[in-house]
Design a protein around this motif. Structure first.
Motif, mmCIF file in Angstrom:
data_model
loop_
_atom_site.group_PDB
_atom_site.id
_atom_site.type_symbol
_atom_site.label_atom_id
_atom_site.label_comp_id
_atom_site.label_asym_id
_atom_site.label_seq_id
_atom_site.Cartn_x
_atom_site.Cartn_y
_atom_site.Cartn_z
ATOM 1 N N THR A 68 -2.426 -0.687 -4.910
ATOM 2 C CA THR A 68 -1.812 -0.614 -3.613
ATOM 3 C C THR A 68 -2.738 -0.041 -2.451
ATOM 4 O OG1 THR A 68 -1.083 1.584 -3.918
ATOM 5 C CG2 THR A 68 0.371 -0.542 -4.515
ATOM 6 N N ALA A 69 -2.436 -0.067 -1.333
ATOM 7 C CA ALA A 69 -3.076 0.404 -0.128
ATOM 8 C C ALA A 69 -3.558 1.833 -0.301
ATOM 9 C CB ALA A 69 -2.641 0.043 1.028
ATOM 10 N N ASP A 70 -2.461 2.587 -0.912
ATOM 11 C CA ASP A 70 -2.592 4.196 -1.004
ATOM 12 C C ASP A 70 -3.505 4.569 -2.368
ATOM 13 O OD1 ASP A 70 -0.716 3.588 -2.759
ATOM 14 O OD2 ASP A 70 0.593 5.094 -2.330
ATOM 15 N N GLY A 71 -3.912 3.397 -2.798
ATOM 16 C CA GLY A 71 -4.642 3.731 -4.128
ATOM 17 C C GLY A 71 -4.105 3.998 -5.438
ATOM 18 N N SER A 72 -2.601 3.753 -5.381
ATOM 19 C CA SER A 72 -1.988 3.842 -6.831
ATOM 20 C C SER A 72 -2.298 2.662 -7.409
ATOM 21 C CB SER A 72 -0.550 4.251 -6.494
ATOM 22 O OG SER A 72 0.307 3.225 -5.902
ATOM 23 N N VAL A 73 -1.888 2.711 -8.703
ATOM 24 C CA VAL A 73 -2.299 1.357 -9.693
ATOM 25 C C VAL A 73 -0.943 1.162 -10.464
ATOM 26 C CG1 VAL A 73 -3.517 0.616 -11.431
ATOM 27 C CG2 VAL A 73 -4.759 2.096 -9.950
ATOM 28 N N GLN A 74 -0.435 -0.265 -10.166
ATOM 29 C CA GLN A 74 0.772 -0.502 -11.086
ATOM 30 C C GLN A 74 0.152 -1.500 -12.032
ATOM 31 O OE1 GLN A 74 3.641 -2.122 -8.072
ATOM 32 N NE2 GLN A 74 3.582 -0.124 -6.987
ATOM 33 N N VAL A 75 0.729 -1.555 -13.234
ATOM 34 C CA VAL A 75 0.739 -2.525 -14.301
ATOM 35 C C VAL A 75 1.872 -2.459 -15.140
ATOM 36 C CG1 VAL A 75 -0.741 -0.771 -15.877
ATOM 37 C CG2 VAL A 75 -0.751 -3.240 -16.148
ATOM 38 N N GLU A 76 2.504 -3.656 -15.626
ATOM 39 C CA GLU A 76 3.794 -3.780 -16.519
ATOM 40 C C GLU A 76 4.525 -2.567 -16.097
ATOM 41 O OE1 GLU A 76 3.708 -6.190 -18.730
ATOM 42 O OE2 GLU A 76 2.122 -6.778 -17.881
ATOM 43 N N GLY A 77 4.866 -2.324 -14.817
ATOM 44 C CA GLY A 77 6.242 -1.637 -14.439
ATOM 45 C C GLY A 77 5.667 -0.148 -14.360
ATOM 46 N N HIS A 115 -5.142 -4.597 -3.070
ATOM 47 C CA HIS A 115 -4.686 -4.597 -1.720
ATOM 48 C C HIS A 115 -5.865 -4.741 -0.684
ATOM 49 C CE1 HIS A 115 -2.651 -3.622 2.339
ATOM 50 N NE2 HIS A 115 -1.704 -4.390 1.805
ATOM 51 N N GLN A 116 -5.676 -5.703 0.319
ATOM 52 C CA GLN A 116 -6.955 -5.592 1.192
ATOM 53 C C GLN A 116 -7.555 -4.234 1.712
ATOM 54 O OE1 GLN A 116 -5.863 -8.338 4.519
ATOM 55 N NE2 GLN A 116 -4.231 -6.833 5.079
ATOM 56 N N ASP A 117 -6.454 -3.295 2.037
ATOM 57 C CA ASP A 117 -6.729 -1.765 2.437
ATOM 58 C C ASP A 117 -7.117 -0.939 1.383
ATOM 59 O OD1 ASP A 117 -6.460 -2.816 4.960
ATOM 60 O OD2 ASP A 117 -4.420 -2.239 5.028
ATOM 61 N N ALA A 118 -7.364 -1.284 -0.036
ATOM 62 C CA ALA A 118 -7.470 -0.482 -1.057
ATOM 63 C C ALA A 118 -8.947 -0.054 -0.895
ATOM 64 C CB ALA A 118 -7.313 -0.989 -2.367
ATOM 65 N N LEU A 119 -9.358 1.284 -1.503
ATOM 66 C CA LEU A 119 -10.796 1.638 -1.559
ATOM 67 C C LEU A 119 -11.366 0.970 -2.532
ATOM 68 C CD1 LEU A 119 -9.878 5.392 -0.807
ATOM 69 C CD2 LEU A 119 -10.593 3.670 0.558
ATOM 70 N N HIS A 120 -12.661 0.817 -2.261
ATOM 71 C CA HIS A 120 -13.783 0.329 -3.306
ATOM 72 C C HIS A 120 -13.708 1.198 -4.490
ATOM 73 C CE1 HIS A 120 -14.498 -3.303 -1.357
ATOM 74 N NE2 HIS A 120 -14.916 -2.430 -0.214
ATOM 75 N N ARG A 121 -13.672 2.489 -4.240
ATOM 76 C CA ARG A 121 -13.816 3.463 -5.519
ATOM 77 C C ARG A 121 -12.604 3.230 -6.476
ATOM 78 N NH1 ARG A 121 -13.642 9.658 -3.631
ATOM 79 N NH2 ARG A 121 -11.349 9.159 -3.857
ATOM 80 N N ARG A 122 -11.491 3.168 -5.956
ATOM 81 C CA ARG A 122 -10.297 3.016 -6.817
ATOM 82 C C ARG A 122 -10.419 1.518 -7.643
ATOM 83 N NH1 ARG A 122 -7.449 6.406 -9.370
ATOM 84 N NH2 ARG A 122 -5.120 5.726 -9.866
ATOM 85 N N ILE A 123 -11.180 0.580 -7.091
ATOM 86 C CA ILE A 123 -11.089 -0.838 -7.585
ATOM 87 C C ILE A 123 -12.161 -0.317 -8.772
ATOM 88 C CG2 ILE A 123 -12.057 -2.979 -7.525
ATOM 89 C CD1 ILE A 123 -10.988 -2.946 -4.513
#
Length: 144
Positions: A68-77, A115-123
């Motif tokens: 997400t844009a705030d850097g949180s990661v979601q997978v399988e709920g 998300h388009q506003d996600a930080l590259h570091r989080r990716i």
């Protein structure tokens, strides 16, 4: 006048032709009505067929990881906060899903949807977690 003597002289006969007609009509009636009843053996059904292993289709196991844009990661709920940099729980989750795919002999894919506003570091953190889980097929999707 003696009536009894008149009846004794007359010969009584039974008409057979109408009786035969009635018997044939009854026979035709019972034959027609008996054929309308559906017997149990006439019900059609299909038995399951043996399918060779080569004919079975492989259904791939695909994991969608959203950033997400705030850097949180979601997978399988499951949701992982931005503060969790190592993403150890994500590594365990993805490795478990990979083991399930290997047990089913299915291809395993991981699709990252940042998300388009996600930080590259989080990716990069998510990519490192996938590498730690032993993922070989990693793709990226464009966010909507």
């Amino acid at each position: 006048m003696n009536l009894n003597q008149h009846y004794e002289d007359a010969k009584l006969e039974l008409q057979v032709a109408p009786l035969i007609d009635v018997v044939f009509l009854l026979l035709i009636y019972f034959m027609v009505t008996a054929s309308l009843i559906k017997k149990e053996a006439d019900i059609g059904f299909m038995l399951p067929a043996n399918i060779a292993v080569e004919d079975m289709q492989e259904i791939p196991v695909e994991v969608l990881i959203e950033i997400t844009a705030d850097g949180s990661v979601q997978v399988e709920g499951m949701r992982f906060s931005y503060d969790d940099r190592t993403l150890d729980d994500l590594v365990m989750q993805v490795a478990g899903l990979k083991q399930i795919a290997l047990a089913q002999s299915s291809p395993f894919f991981v699709n990252v949807l940042p998300h388009q506003d996600a930080l590259h570091r989080r990716i990069i953190d998510v990519m490192d977690a996938c590498a730690a889980a032993g993922v070989n097929s990693l793709t990226f999707s464009k966010s909507m």
